[in-house]
Design a protein around this motif. Sequence first.
Motif, short mmCIF file in Angstrom:
data_model
loop_
_atom_site.label_atom_id
_atom_site.label_comp_id
_atom_site.label_asym_id
_atom_site.label_seq_id
_atom_site.Cartn_x
_atom_site.Cartn_y
_atom_site.Cartn_z
N ILE A 1 -9.83 -5.57 0.52
CA ILE A 1 -9.74 -4.22 -0.02
C ILE A 1 -10.46 -3.26 0.91
N ASP A 2 -9.78 -2.17 1.27
CA ASP A 2 -10.35 -1.17 2.14
C ASP A 2 -11.46 -0.42 1.41
N ARG A 3 -12.52 -0.06 2.14
CA ARG A 3 -13.66 0.62 1.51
C ARG A 3 -13.26 1.94 0.85
N LYS A 4 -12.32 2.64 1.50
CA LYS A 4 -11.89 3.94 0.97
C LYS A 4 -11.30 3.80 -0.44
N PHE A 5 -10.66 2.67 -0.65
CA PHE A 5 -10.03 2.37 -1.92
C PHE A 5 -11.05 2.42 -3.06
N LEU A 6 -12.28 2.02 -2.75
CA LEU A 6 -13.31 1.90 -3.79
C LEU A 6 -13.81 3.24 -4.30
N PHE B 1 -2.54 3.98 -8.04
CA PHE B 1 -2.49 2.69 -7.35
C PHE B 1 -1.08 2.12 -7.45
N SER B 2 -0.64 1.44 -6.41
CA SER B 2 0.63 0.72 -6.48
C SER B 2 0.42 -0.50 -7.38
N GLY B 3 1.53 -1.11 -7.81
CA GLY B 3 1.43 -2.31 -8.64
C GLY B 3 0.54 -3.36 -8.00
N GLY B 4 0.73 -3.57 -6.71
CA GLY B 4 -0.05 -4.57 -5.99
C GLY B 4 -1.53 -4.21 -5.93
N GLU B 5 -1.80 -2.92 -5.71
CA GLU B 5 -3.20 -2.47 -5.63
C GLU B 5 -3.91 -2.67 -6.97
N SER C 1 3.23 -10.55 -11.56
CA SER C 1 4.37 -9.65 -11.70
C SER C 1 4.14 -8.40 -10.87
N GLY C 2 5.19 -8.00 -10.17
CA GLY C 2 5.12 -6.79 -9.34
C GLY C 2 4.41 -6.99 -8.01
N LEU C 3 4.14 -8.21 -7.65
CA LEU C 3 3.47 -8.45 -6.37
C LEU C 3 4.46 -8.95 -5.33
N ASP C 4 4.36 -8.41 -4.09
CA ASP C 4 5.15 -8.99 -3.02
C ASP C 4 4.40 -10.23 -2.51
N ILE C 5 5.04 -10.95 -1.62
CA ILE C 5 4.52 -12.27 -1.27
C ILE C 5 3.15 -12.20 -0.58
N ASP C 6 2.93 -11.12 0.22
CA ASP C 6 1.65 -11.00 0.91
C ASP C 6 0.53 -10.72 -0.08
N ALA C 7 0.82 -9.79 -1.02
CA ALA C 7 -0.19 -9.44 -2.03
C ALA C 7 -0.48 -10.66 -2.91
#
Lengths: 250, 438
Positions: free
Chosen positions: A133-138, A146-150, A174-180
């Motif tokens: 998780i990117d620091r800016k996100f916090l 936020f996106s579903g993945g976030e 649910s709602g996650l792509d394979i990387d997430a």
Amino acid sequence: MLKISDLHARVDDKEILKGINLEVKAGEVHAIMGPNGSGKSTLAAVIAGKEEFEVTKGSVSLDGENLEDSAPEERAHKGIFLSFQYPVEIPGVSVTNFMKTAINESRKARGLEDMPANKMLKLIREKSELLEIDRKFLSRSLNEGFSGGEKKRNEIFQMAMLEPKLAILDETDSGLDIDALRIVANGVNKLKSKDNAVIVITHYQRLLEYIVPDFVHVIHDGKIVKSGGKELALELEEKGYDWLKQETVV
Amino acid sequence: MDLKDKLVSSFLAFEDKVDVHNPVHDIRSEAMKTFEAKGFPSKKEEAWKYTSLNTLQKIDFSIFPKEENALEYNDVKKYFLHEIDSYKIVFIDGIYSSYLSETTHDGVDICLMSAALTKPMYKQVIDVYFNKIASKDDSLTSLNTAFSREGAYIYIPKNKMPKKPVEILHLATGNEAALMLQPRSLVIVEENAELQVIERHQSITGNEVLTNSVTEIFAAKNAIVDYYKVQNDADTASLIDNTYINQKDKSVVNVHTFSFGGKLTRNNLNFYQNGEYVDSTMKGVTIIGEKQHVDHHTLVHHIEPNCESHQDYKGIYGENATGVFNGKIIVDKIAQKTNAFQQNNNILVSDKATINTKPQLEIFADDVKCSHGCTIGQLDEDALFYLQSRGIPKKEARALLMYAFANNVLASVRIPELKVRINKLIAKKLGVNLGFDL
């Protein structure tokens, strides 16, 4: 650790759980699968103490203590964590401040002082790296925009911060792509230890390739109709749920 | 004697205290006639349907304080935004306190209405602006005009911007058993000039206070004005705030109203867009309980084309509190390409609290974008469960959700220290300590 005995629960007049029995020991991963509307998410919410559901019979206990009279926050203080399928947006409250409040409220409940700021920062840094998780996100408002993945990654970040005894992941895939999915599963796996346990609630077998369960249970119509090892998930993937429904009819 | 009769007869005594040969006094006399003819508004009038002044009229208010009262700075420091440096115009029981004030004439005029109304050097400005945008028909505005003598006077010349915000603080000592105050303020911000104002009315005892305030604000071409009203008064203090704003081309005026307390609060906020490409913003957060009453009546009159107005009012009502929101938008036929937005969202946290909300749109132009929305609801149970499941107790979880609900009104507060103060007031109002400054 968790013991569920003959649990019946209803919302309004509709009975949703009709006699669930489940025991989860420390160090174990349990998967709960089942078709839509079978009662999976209700079971998760009842364990976490959602007041909307009325327990009409049976019990849920954690480490031998009946949770019947415990409010959701008290269950959280005792070490239960629920990762939500649809996390709620809280505008104006940053992820960091939210976590500070949550952690310090838990500490307060245990008679501990607030966590010192530097220790908190260190913990946040360590756990955000784990979830990539990117620091800016916090510093963004909790779940807002936020996106579903976030959102899901943020749920697991909260789990990492709170270090629960028992984590329940409700449709985290649910709602996650394979990387997430891989990042989230990797986070969960790293947090796993011999002292805690995980219940993974999922509709599909996909997540279980990454978080490998020790036991798989199938819920249908408010009851566990079949339990087995991880191979049961594969069987379900192949055959669907219909054969189980028929089995119960017979 | 009822309050109206008392006010009418007090006007004669008032005339002994002011220069009746000043042309301003003709305006006062006219206004007195209007008030005498109309009296206090009653609940029969549509605009006063949900706000009654009846009980207030039964109180025996003093119209003038008997004596000058003084206060120590340390006793009232908390009512200032003392974390920052500011100009201060302070009144105690309606009388200017030079001791607590910090005025200036250095390039800008931040001083007193009494000076502006009497000194020849201000005559030209008074002739052009005084009582020009305030209503001549409204009875309460007329009442204020009749007794207009003291208040804040701010004049920002072309291209100027004061070095710091201006705080206008009206303090009531309670030395009178019941006191009526009628401050009259005039704010003029010329072309390309900027101004930030924080206004507060504060009674420091439990005695009755009724304030009927009128403020006229003139924003010339490209002017930017941020006006913040902090209403967190004692339970025995009532406020009728009449604010009139005139905007010229490309000016921007933002008014934030934070209503957290007081017995009865009525905000009449009126915008007149007398120019093109004007931007007007009205935002409010109301959090009240007990038997408190807050009534927001807004008016935006779109008179010229290509203008915008934004209204966003959030209200949280507990216990037996009552709230009113009435948002009137008039778009004249000529005012094409108007964008007018209005939002009023309310949460009732008690079964006995009420809110009456009403959008009132009168649109005569055909190429406009106008939207309005009002909601009344309870706190989202799912959201509450989410926060509780993270270990946050119910009371704190409710407070966090209410804070989140009011949040986007705070985002546009441009004085950071004021934002912190408002956040603290909200946390206090919600009765929680969340462990961090919201």
